[in-house]
Motif scaffolding. Sequence first.
Motif, PDB file in Angstrom:
ATOM      1  N   LEU A   1      88.359  74.852  51.094  1.00  0.00           N
ATOM      2  CA  LEU A   1      87.946  75.325  52.402  1.00  0.00           C
ATOM      3  C   LEU A   1      89.085  76.095  53.040  1.00  0.00           C
ATOM      4  O   LEU A   1      90.235  75.703  52.931  1.00  0.00           O
ATOM      5  CB  LEU A   1      87.540  74.143  53.293  1.00  0.00           C
ATOM      6  CG  LEU A   1      86.035  73.950  53.290  1.00  0.00           C
ATOM      7  CD1 LEU A   1      85.634  73.230  52.031  1.00  0.00           C
ATOM      8  CD2 LEU A   1      85.572  73.223  54.507  1.00  0.00           C
TER       9      LEU A   1
ATOM     10  N   ALA B   1      80.660  73.845  44.726  1.00  0.00           N
ATOM     11  CA  ALA B   1      79.978  73.336  45.926  1.00  0.00           C
ATOM     12  C   ALA B   1      79.591  71.879  45.736  1.00  0.00           C
ATOM     13  O   ALA B   1      79.720  71.065  46.650  1.00  0.00           O
ATOM     14  CB  ALA B   1      78.746  74.184  46.220  1.00  0.00           C
TER      15      ALA B   1
ATOM     16  N   PHE C   1      82.421  69.635  46.193  1.00  0.00           N
ATOM     17  CA  PHE C   1      82.666  69.409  47.618  1.00  0.00           C
ATOM     18  C   PHE C   1      81.773  68.293  48.130  1.00  0.00           C
ATOM     19  O   PHE C   1      82.223  67.387  48.827  1.00  0.00           O
ATOM     20  CB  PHE C   1      82.415  70.694  48.401  1.00  0.00           C
ATOM     21  CG  PHE C   1      82.533  70.499  49.881  1.00  0.00           C
ATOM     22  CD1 PHE C   1      83.767  70.543  50.491  1.00  0.00           C
ATOM     23  CD2 PHE C   1      81.425  70.225  50.653  1.00  0.00           C
ATOM     24  CE1 PHE C   1      83.901  70.323  51.836  1.00  0.00           C
ATOM     25  CE2 PHE C   1      81.540  70.011  52.012  1.00  0.00           C
ATOM     26  CZ  PHE C   1      82.781  70.066  52.595  1.00  0.00           C
ATOM     27  N   VAL C   2      80.490  68.382  47.780  1.00  0.00           N
ATOM     28  CA  VAL C   2      79.544  67.379  48.282  1.00  0.00           C
ATOM     29  C   VAL C   2      79.982  65.982  47.836  1.00  0.00           C
ATOM     30  O   VAL C   2      80.067  65.049  48.653  1.00  0.00           O
ATOM     31  CB  VAL C   2      78.120  67.688  47.787  1.00  0.00           C
ATOM     32  CG1 VAL C   2      77.174  66.590  48.224  1.00  0.00           C
ATOM     33  CG2 VAL C   2      77.663  69.032  48.309  1.00  0.00           C
TER      34      VAL C   2
ATOM     35  N   PHE D   1      83.319  64.927  49.379  1.00  0.00           N
ATOM     36  CA  PHE D   1      83.159  64.679  50.813  1.00  0.00           C
ATOM     37  C   PHE D   1      82.440  63.360  51.042  1.00  0.00           C
ATOM     38  O   PHE D   1      82.740  62.614  51.981  1.00  0.00           O
ATOM     39  CB  PHE D   1      82.387  65.845  51.425  1.00  0.00           C
ATOM     40  CG  PHE D   1      82.250  65.772  52.913  1.00  0.00           C
ATOM     41  CD1 PHE D   1      83.264  65.266  53.695  1.00  0.00           C
ATOM     42  CD2 PHE D   1      81.112  66.224  53.531  1.00  0.00           C
ATOM     43  CE1 PHE D   1      83.147  65.210  55.065  1.00  0.00           C
ATOM     44  CE2 PHE D   1      80.976  66.175  54.900  1.00  0.00           C
ATOM     45  CZ  PHE D   1      81.997  65.657  55.659  1.00  0.00           C
TER      46      PHE D   1
ATOM     47  N   SER E   1      84.220  60.645  53.220  1.00  0.00           N
ATOM     48  CA  SER E   1      83.516  60.175  54.411  1.00  0.00           C
ATOM     49  C   SER E   1      83.439  58.658  54.406  1.00  0.00           C
ATOM     50  O   SER E   1      83.671  58.001  55.423  1.00  0.00           O
ATOM     51  CB  SER E   1      82.102  60.745  54.380  1.00  0.00           C
ATOM     52  OG  SER E   1      81.780  61.325  55.560  1.00  0.00           O
TER      53      SER E   1
ATOM     54  N   PHE F   1      78.288  64.537  58.006  1.00  0.00           N
ATOM     55  CA  PHE F   1      78.281  64.737  56.560  1.00  0.00           C
ATOM     56  C   PHE F   1      77.212  65.743  56.166  1.00  0.00           C
ATOM     57  O   PHE F   1      77.479  66.727  55.474  1.00  0.00           O
ATOM     58  CB  PHE F   1      78.023  63.387  55.868  1.00  0.00           C
ATOM     59  CG  PHE F   1      77.867  63.489  54.383  1.00  0.00           C
ATOM     60  CD1 PHE F   1      78.950  63.710  53.575  1.00  0.00           C
ATOM     61  CD2 PHE F   1      76.616  63.381  53.800  1.00  0.00           C
ATOM     62  CE1 PHE F   1      78.808  63.809  52.202  1.00  0.00           C
ATOM     63  CE2 PHE F   1      76.460  63.487  52.431  1.00  0.00           C
ATOM     64  CZ  PHE F   1      77.563  63.697  51.635  1.00  0.00           C
TER      65      PHE F   1
ATOM     66  N   LEU G   1      78.179  69.286  57.342  1.00  0.00           N
ATOM     67  CA  LEU G   1      79.214  70.007  56.598  1.00  0.00           C
ATOM     68  C   LEU G   1      78.736  70.344  55.186  1.00  0.00           C
ATOM     69  O   LEU G   1      79.009  71.424  54.667  1.00  0.00           O
ATOM     70  CB  LEU G   1      80.505  69.192  56.554  1.00  0.00           C
ATOM     71  CG  LEU G   1      81.728  69.999  56.128  1.00  0.00           C
ATOM     72  CD1 LEU G   1      81.910  71.211  57.000  1.00  0.00           C
ATOM     73  CD2 LEU G   1      82.983  69.160  56.172  1.00  0.00           C
ATOM     74  N   VAL G   2      77.990  69.430  54.589  1.00  0.00           N
ATOM     75  CA  VAL G   2      77.481  69.715  53.252  1.00  0.00           C
ATOM     76  C   VAL G   2      76.547  70.925  53.290  1.00  0.00           C
ATOM     77  O   VAL G   2      76.677  71.859  52.489  1.00  0.00           O
ATOM     78  CB  VAL G   2      76.751  68.480  52.689  1.00  0.00           C
ATOM     79  CG1 VAL G   2      75.904  68.863  51.486  1.00  0.00           C
ATOM     80  CG2 VAL G   2      77.761  67.424  52.284  1.00  0.00           C
TER      81      VAL G   2
ATOM     82  N   HIS H   1      78.397  74.039  53.997  1.00  0.00           N
ATOM     83  CA  HIS H   1      79.236  74.447  52.881  1.00  0.00           C
ATOM     84  C   HIS H   1      78.392  75.100  51.792  1.00  0.00           C
ATOM     85  O   HIS H   1      78.804  76.108  51.200  1.00  0.00           O
ATOM     86  CB  HIS H   1      79.963  73.232  52.310  1.00  0.00           C
ATOM     87  CG  HIS H   1      81.023  73.593  51.328  1.00  0.00           C
ATOM     88  ND1 HIS H   1      82.247  74.064  51.701  1.00  0.00           N
ATOM     89  CD2 HIS H   1      81.029  73.589  49.976  1.00  0.00           C
ATOM     90  CE1 HIS H   1      82.969  74.325  50.625  1.00  0.00           C
ATOM     91  NE2 HIS H   1      82.242  74.046  49.566  1.00  0.00           N
ATOM     92  N   ILE H   2      77.234  74.535  51.545  1.00  0.00           N
ATOM     93  CA  ILE H   2      76.355  75.155  50.552  1.00  0.00           C
ATOM     94  C   ILE H   2      75.943  76.544  51.040  1.00  0.00           C
ATOM     95  O   ILE H   2      75.911  77.510  50.278  1.00  0.00           O
ATOM     96  CB  ILE H   2      75.146  74.250  50.282  1.00  0.00           C
ATOM     97  CG1 ILE H   2      75.609  72.998  49.556  1.00  0.00           C
ATOM     98  CG2 ILE H   2      74.092  74.979  49.474  1.00  0.00           C
ATOM     99  CD1 ILE H   2      74.582  71.913  49.452  1.00  0.00           C
TER     100      ILE H   2
END
Lengths: 482, 161, 686, 307
Positions: free
Chosen positions: A384, A416, A419-420, A423, A427, C172, C175-176, C179-180
């Motif tokens: 990011l 991507a 990232f998910v 994250f 989280s 969450f 942002l997900v 971001h996608i």
Amino acid sequence: MIIYIVVGGLLTASLLSLLFKNRVVGAAASIIAHGLGLIGAVALCLRVASDGDYIPSLFTLVDPLSALTVLIISIVGLAASVYAAPYLDREVSKGIIGPKRFRQYFGLVNLFMACMLLSVTAAHPIAAWIFLEATTLSTAFLISFYDRPSTIEAAWKYLIINSTGLLLGFFGALLFFSATSRSGLDGFVTWQSLLQQAQSIDPGVVKVAFVFVLVGFGTKVGLAPMHAWKPDAYSKSPAPVGALLSGALLPVALVTILKFKVITDTAVGGAFSSHLLMVLGVLSLLIAAFSILTIRNYKRMMGYSSIEHAGLMALGFAFGGLGAFAAILHLIYHSLIKAGLFFTAGNLRLSFHSAKIKNVSGALKVVPVTAGLFMLLFLAATGLPPFGIFMSELYIFGAGLKQYPIVTIVALLAVALVFVGFFRQVSAVLFGDPPEGAQDAKSNKWLLIPPIVLLSLVLVFSFYLPPPLLDLINEAVRRYDL
Amino acid sequence: MQQLPELEVIGSALQDNVRRLFKGSLAIRQIDTGSDNATEQELAALTNAYYDIERFGIHFVPSPRHADMLLVTGPVTRNMAEALKRAYDATPHPKLVVAVGDDAIDGGIYKGSYAVLDGVSQVIPVDYQIAGDPPSPLVIMQSLLAILDGAKKAPKQKGQS
Amino acid sequence: MMSALASPTMLIAAMALFGIGGVGAVLLRKSDRLANYWSSAFALFGSVTALVFAVSMLASGQTFVAQTTSDSFPLLSFALNIDRLAAFFLVTISIVTFFCSLYGIGYIKQYYGRYNIGYLGFLYNLFIVAMLLVVTSSNGIFFLIVWEIMSLASYFLVAYDRHDPENVKAGFLYLVMTHIGTAFILLAFILLYVHTGSFDFTVIQAAMPTVPAHIKDSVFLLALIGFGVKAGIIPLHIWLPAAHPAAPSHVSAIMSGVMIKTGIYMMIRLFLDVLQPAPLWWGIVVLVIAVASCVLGVLYALTEHDIKRLLAYHSIENIGIILLGVGSALVFSALGMSGLAVLALTAALFHTLNHAIFKSLLFLSAGSVIHATGTRNMEKYGGLIKLMPATGLFFLVGSIAISALPPLNGFFSEWLTFQALFQGIAQTDFYIKWLFIGVTAALALTSGLAVACFVKAFGVTFLARPRSQRAEKAHEASAVMIAGMAGLAVLCVAVGVGSSWIIAQLQTIAQGVLSAGDHATLVTVTSGHILSIAEGFATVSAPLLSLLLIAVPLVVWTITRFGINRSQRVTTGRTWDGGTDLTSRMEITSTGFARSIILIFRGLLKPSLQHSVEYEDAASRLIPRSRSVTLSVQDVYRRYLYRPVFIGFIHLSHWIKNGIQNGNINAYILYILVVLLVMLGLVGVW
Amino acid sequence: MSYLLWIIQIMFVPLVAPLGVGLINSLKARIQKRRGASLLQPYRNLWKLFYKDEVISRDASFIFRFAPFIAMGVTIIVGACLPIFTSTLSTPMSDLLAVVYTLALGTFFMALAGMDSGSAFGGSGSSREMTISAIVEASFISSILTVAFLSGTTNIAVMSAGLSPGSGNFLIPIVLAFAAFCIVLLAETSRYPFDNPDTHLELTMIHESMLLEFSGKRLALMEWAAANRLLIFSILAVNLFFPIGIAHDQAVLSVLLGISSTLLKVAIVYIVLAVLESTIAKYRFFRLPDLLLVAFVLNVVAIGLVL
């Protein structure tokens, strides 16, 4: 000479820490040696940037890429030893490890560093291989550091897989030699002489040789599917060792592959090695992305993240051009960020006594600074902005999209997905209510300074690359991207 | 249909009174406080095609807020007492309260029962009464006429205000 | 004077003010009060400066281009290009941030001692700066950087109130999703780079004729998805109703009011400016998405009883309305009707401005209500207008505006959108005409439902009697909060009354975007501020309408009050409810109010109605002790699209992770050998 | 002359509207074989209500107090915008959307007032009213839009001037749109089969239940506004779709012709309404969307056939 001084310093520190019973001596000696190493690395870089290749002796050759790698190793190494002292100290005081282990750590880690430095600066492919193999041995003990069945198992896997891999790598290197000797090259074969003879090598042999090299050293890099040792080794070893494995050893192995790649490319053209790298790169990305999504241990997650980034770098070098530039940048950013991530993960472990995500929550409440750093480093690691990995990923994709649209799009989606998944875990770690018994470990600010410094360094490099560094990168791209 | 001639006479007199007192429009809210439905039947008959009280400017409305006159039937059961009082309060001035039927006047045949309060006047001030058990529509109209004749002008400021 | 105000120094000053506000807040974090005042004050100064700058840019009509290339990174240049369109968005953003910052001074106080105010102030200022940069940047990479900073800052703001796990989850998801979305945008920009060799919008635009059509189409679709996620179009909206309510209300107001508009801005910028000329089907796709967003958005809003989620769904609806304008503009420009395209784009821009104003007003007043009652559940409100009259009045103004009722601003932008669609019906050929007929009907349905929804929202929240103890003890918002809301409410009225003037200004902006020139003027403002479309096809006069709507009821009031029966007495009493003991439980609730509409649209909404009865004793099921009816509407996209995909990924993940990392070292070594053999095999092939 | 015309224009709807209600009630009484109240009874009702005191719920807020004035004011404004007897009196106010949304503003406040007192009846009345008016709005706009396209303007006051009656091409869309508009009219004015304006049964009420709480002057205004609304829709129905007899200049004779023809046509509408209300039953609430869907489809087809 610089290299030898630095290596000498490291070995001395190693000896000191093994000889002196006082913990402080070994730690201080290591930190000083690493500090010297960093100064040396910077000097080396400046020198290579201004004067070109640095060849102090027959055995050593520092080209721009090596110089960059040396710099990375030194930065990560210094940060790791600065971090390791308070980290291990705390573990000793908690009774997790004995005081003897503390000394052993510094003894081994200095050896490890010295081997890496020698490997990356070796003029001779076989020498490079030897030192790389030596890192395997020194790190195996560091991975089994906690002396529990699970750590020993991890070290054992590490040892076996890497040895197997490196054996294949060795075979590959020998194949290169066998091909060259036919074309009249005798005696002490260096990278340079190999490259000079590359045009006349038999293409068929070179291809086979490169496959062996790629698989062999790729095991050390951790490209999928030779990555299997990584999650275990990363999660079982102490935090600073993880940082070194990911931030220093990975670049060393990758650079070795690159050195063979440039020879191969000269002999048979760029497409061959690019395609192979691409296959491994995409596999690494996909496996890492899907594994991270449901991972249950945040240190294992680091391992998969390293696999992902190794894949990205492989893609960058495979795409070439802007991609190679970006891949080198990525190499720098990744080492700094990943080391920082390992340090913060270590802090979390100190506070929560577990690396399992289900046991860790509410970190923002318990260790706000560490948690904040963890968050920022995670954002940096997953690309990011404003962190540099965003730029390098963008460039890699930009380089690949036209020629290899499918590969690029798959890679983009995998990134991507990483990232998910990442994250999701972050989280879970940061928010919520902390479990019983979690305590703040921030009392020692030296546990926080290394990640902060690394993060700041990344932030600076994200927008401003000092001219010598930029020169080195550009020169490296010119040499290694045909 | 042949109508009673006196119906027309009463009706037009009633209409004159409605014009005089209520500007030609008398809105009635009928409240059943526990009646046996006998009186309701008779009141309902007022609006049928035979009596057609609407042609004289009198109509029934769905809310006491809209009403000029409350026609209360039934002996006022205990449970309805509060509701009746509220309906009375909800009606804006000027308003008339008419107790229709013997039950409403003093409890009628239910008088003295523990369940009833014996007439509307026990709960709210009653202006007029229409006797009968039940009073026939014609009687109701006649009584209304008498009531309106008696009310010299719009019964303003009556009761509590 | 004008040139001084329009100089880039002002913009830099604005950024610097936000920067000082943000950094200062972090430095002052030890003191909640100081951090709050410092960050809010500088946000206010910064907003004013940015507003003055943008307005004078618009007034002077100049374009400001600045570019600093990076030494380290080729392709990246910190390029700003402030044309009229960008300046317009700057105006919109800074207006909203000004009032939200003002409101924030009071609103933030509730977080004292619970959260770090300095951190909030930092993120808040960073968020605004990033938004300002997003709409001014003209280099793809620079844009992506600030775009992601904007997303990140807003993510941290969404997750700010982190003690509520719902907020963390919402963050969450946000942002997900974003971001996608960014991944898609990234791909779009890279595609453009690959075929034009640059990330700079101006270069891309110049090189557009050389880009093959299928690449343009791919870029369009990618950008539509990417920016659609941010704008909250259906079916990419799922983060929006979760994230907007989670943030502090003044941040929700900014997110809903202007942040989602940055997606619209980029759509306009790319589709109508950079990627032109565009094929017809782009516009049709945008129109279809717009229809889905506005109809479904308002229907989902009707089903909500969480006041902020309701408002968030209305944002989706209004994004749909804005996209109706954008889509029509695309269709018209593809058909070569530049005049109509200007009209449609003007409508879209005007609705953007209006929605920014009234939606932030609504979020701020909803914030006051939540602040006063401690809950977002509308079923627990009621009667608040007596306890917080100012907030109630402002919410009413916002409700009237968003329902597109005259004479407030929402009406005039919706009017203009309608006119664009009417012209679409009147002037296009057969198939496109039918499209516009359908779209017009959808817009009319949407606005009808929006009125119903805001009757519900306002009525259930502010009217009748309080339905919970918290609502009984509600208190009016503090003075600064009222000031923030009042400013926006006044703007709703002022923009409505002055709509003809504003529309004329926006038309020049639209002409600039479409490079249509002055001859393509469909909107004319004749004397008396009469707005006239297509030479008198439709005319409306905002001042006259406003005057009449204020004057006539006043005249009626005066006559009935003083002209007739002056001695009338008005008394208060119980509510008439058939003489029963009326309690607040008998009032119509939010769910009850919307029930009939939900049932009418049950085919779309798929509501689930659950009855549960508890009986007094099991043997005789005659006397129930309690009965409850639950009417719940789940987002069908969540159920049928996102959840299955997510679960599929999780399964795949387990399968891959456990399949490969099975702990068996023999297998691991086997992998290495297999790879080796496969690659050696490949050597033979190559 | 122009001023006089304007005065007639403005006063026409509020003054004539109660008469229309009287007419319907009287006709219905006749059909029920009653004599019924006089045609002027609605005026008397209003006059009486103006002279009564008021009781206002203590739970009600200023919305309740102001809603009647807004509801009434809105109908006066819209009434003045209509093509009542001439197509020469136009203001920018007469825009199709301005008229539709101004009326919606009245409904908005009326529905809020219904909820304001907290009575269960008022709330459910508001809910139903808003449900119907939300769904009907699309049909309302598009049926008038059909005529707007035919005449080339959305200004409803002058729309009829651009419409040449009797032309064959116009007939089908006009008839379709008119049919749709009739359904809109019934829905928007709360008549059968949507609502029973005479009911005393709170549970079946739609429009009336919002008025249960009003008394005195405010009730008078609300009822008057409802009557105005009926007249407004009737005038729209007859003078937009069949502008026969409407004056296209301001000569005395043509104005008189215009007024009388409008009165006649409106009377026909009212008669039809009265017959309808005496012969059919009220629909179930959830069958109403079907009816509105019919209106919608008719409109779409009508617009599609234009041009």
